[in-house]
Design a protein around this motif. Structure first.
Motif, short mmCIF file in Angstrom:
data_model
loop_
_atom_site.label_atom_id
_atom_site.label_comp_id
_atom_site.label_asym_id
_atom_site.label_seq_id
_atom_site.Cartn_x
_atom_site.Cartn_y
_atom_site.Cartn_z
N ALA A 9 0.85 -1.20 0.00
CA ALA A 9 0.00 0.00 0.00
C ALA A 9 0.88 1.24 0.00
O ALA A 9 1.94 1.27 0.62
CB ALA A 9 -0.91 -0.01 1.22
N VAL A 10 0.44 2.26 -0.70
CA VAL A 10 1.19 3.51 -0.77
C VAL A 10 1.16 4.17 0.60
O VAL A 10 0.11 4.32 1.22
CB VAL A 10 0.58 4.45 -1.84
N LYS A 11 2.33 4.52 1.08
CA LYS A 11 2.48 5.18 2.37
C LYS A 11 3.38 6.38 2.19
O LYS A 11 4.15 6.44 1.23
CB LYS A 11 3.15 4.24 3.39
N PRO A 12 3.34 7.32 3.14
CA PRO A 12 4.29 8.43 3.07
C PRO A 12 5.72 7.88 3.12
O PRO A 12 6.00 6.94 3.86
CB PRO A 12 3.98 9.25 4.31
N VAL A 13 6.59 8.44 2.32
CA VAL A 13 7.98 8.00 2.27
C VAL A 13 8.80 8.88 3.20
O VAL A 13 8.69 10.10 3.17
CB VAL A 13 8.54 8.08 0.83
N LEU A 14 9.62 8.24 4.02
CA LEU A 14 10.49 8.95 4.95
C LEU A 14 11.91 8.91 4.44
O LEU A 14 12.33 7.94 3.83
CB LEU A 14 10.44 8.29 6.33
N ALA A 15 12.65 9.95 4.72
CA ALA A 15 14.07 9.97 4.35
C ALA A 15 14.84 9.05 5.28
O ALA A 15 14.47 8.85 6.43
CB ALA A 15 14.61 11.39 4.45
N GLY A 16 15.92 8.49 4.77
CA GLY A 16 16.79 7.68 5.61
C GLY A 16 17.09 6.34 4.99
O GLY A 16 16.30 5.80 4.23
N GLY A 17 18.25 5.83 5.32
CA GLY A 17 18.67 4.54 4.80
C GLY A 17 19.27 4.65 3.41
O GLY A 17 19.08 5.65 2.70
N THR A 18 20.01 3.63 3.03
CA THR A 18 20.60 3.55 1.70
C THR A 18 20.41 2.16 1.14
O THR A 18 20.34 1.18 1.89
CB THR A 18 22.12 3.86 1.71
N ARG A 123 17.05 -0.64 -11.72
CA ARG A 123 16.61 0.16 -10.56
C ARG A 123 16.11 -0.77 -9.45
O ARG A 123 15.35 -1.69 -9.71
CB ARG A 123 15.48 1.11 -10.94
N LEU A 124 16.56 -0.49 -8.26
CA LEU A 124 16.10 -1.20 -7.07
C LEU A 124 15.60 -0.18 -6.07
O LEU A 124 16.32 0.75 -5.72
CB LEU A 124 17.24 -2.01 -6.44
N GLN A 125 14.36 -0.36 -5.62
CA GLN A 125 13.80 0.45 -4.53
C GLN A 125 13.51 -0.48 -3.36
O GLN A 125 12.96 -1.56 -3.56
CB GLN A 125 12.51 1.14 -4.95
N GLU A 130 8.93 1.04 8.45
CA GLU A 130 8.65 2.36 8.99
C GLU A 130 8.41 3.40 7.89
O GLU A 130 8.18 4.57 8.18
CB GLU A 130 9.80 2.80 9.91
N GLY A 131 8.48 2.97 6.63
CA GLY A 131 8.21 3.87 5.52
C GLY A 131 9.44 4.49 4.89
O GLY A 131 9.33 5.24 3.91
#
Length: 149
Positions: A9-18, A123-125, A130-131
């Protein structure tokens, strides 16, 4: 009755991680411009065998699996892989502290596409529970293995 949440499900994306894209049965990092060989799948489709690893993300196994989406694009930005969409993937900790796929992700190409010797974008996402979302893209040269006599 407990209703399981849709992990895609589409959720707000948070910054962080690589995230870091790799290829092969076990993680091998990919560099821009590298030749990457396709593998012929059991159903006769050419596919990339992709792996990945992440840092600073809440992925692992069980309730903390990572949510991944892998795709291949041509030089015009058109997707040339079969749209598999979001998938759950288990990750395991490695000696260097990163978390890596426990098994490769097979990314098949559209059957009519011929890519041998052309530059494509892998491309890999990866999204965690936690989003947080991280993406890695690499322009590589697709190669079809030479068939025996």
């Amino acid at each position: 009755m407990h209703v399981m949440e849709d992990p895609c499900a589409v959720k707000p994306v948070l910054a962080g991680g690589t995230a870091e894209l790799g290829v092969g049965q076990s993680f091998m990092p990919v560099v821009t411009g590298q030749d990457v060989y396709l593998q012929l799948g059991a159903q006769g489709l050419w596919m990339f065998v992709l792996t990945g690893r992440v840092r600073d993300m809440n992925v692992g196994s069980g309730d903390h699996e990572g949510i991944i989406d892998a795709a291949v694009f041509d030089k015009n930005g058109q997707e040339i892989s079969l749209g598999l969409g979001c998938r759950l993937r288990e990750f395991a900790e490695t000696d260097d502290g990163s978390l890596q796929f426990t098994s490769p992700f097979l990314t098949p190409l559209i059957p009519s596409i011929m890519v041998d010797g052309t530059t494509v974008m892998l491309r890999l996402q990866v999204r965690d529970t936690e989003g947080r979302q991280a993406t890695d893209e690499r322009a590589i040269v697709a190669r079809v293995p030479v068939q025996g006599p």
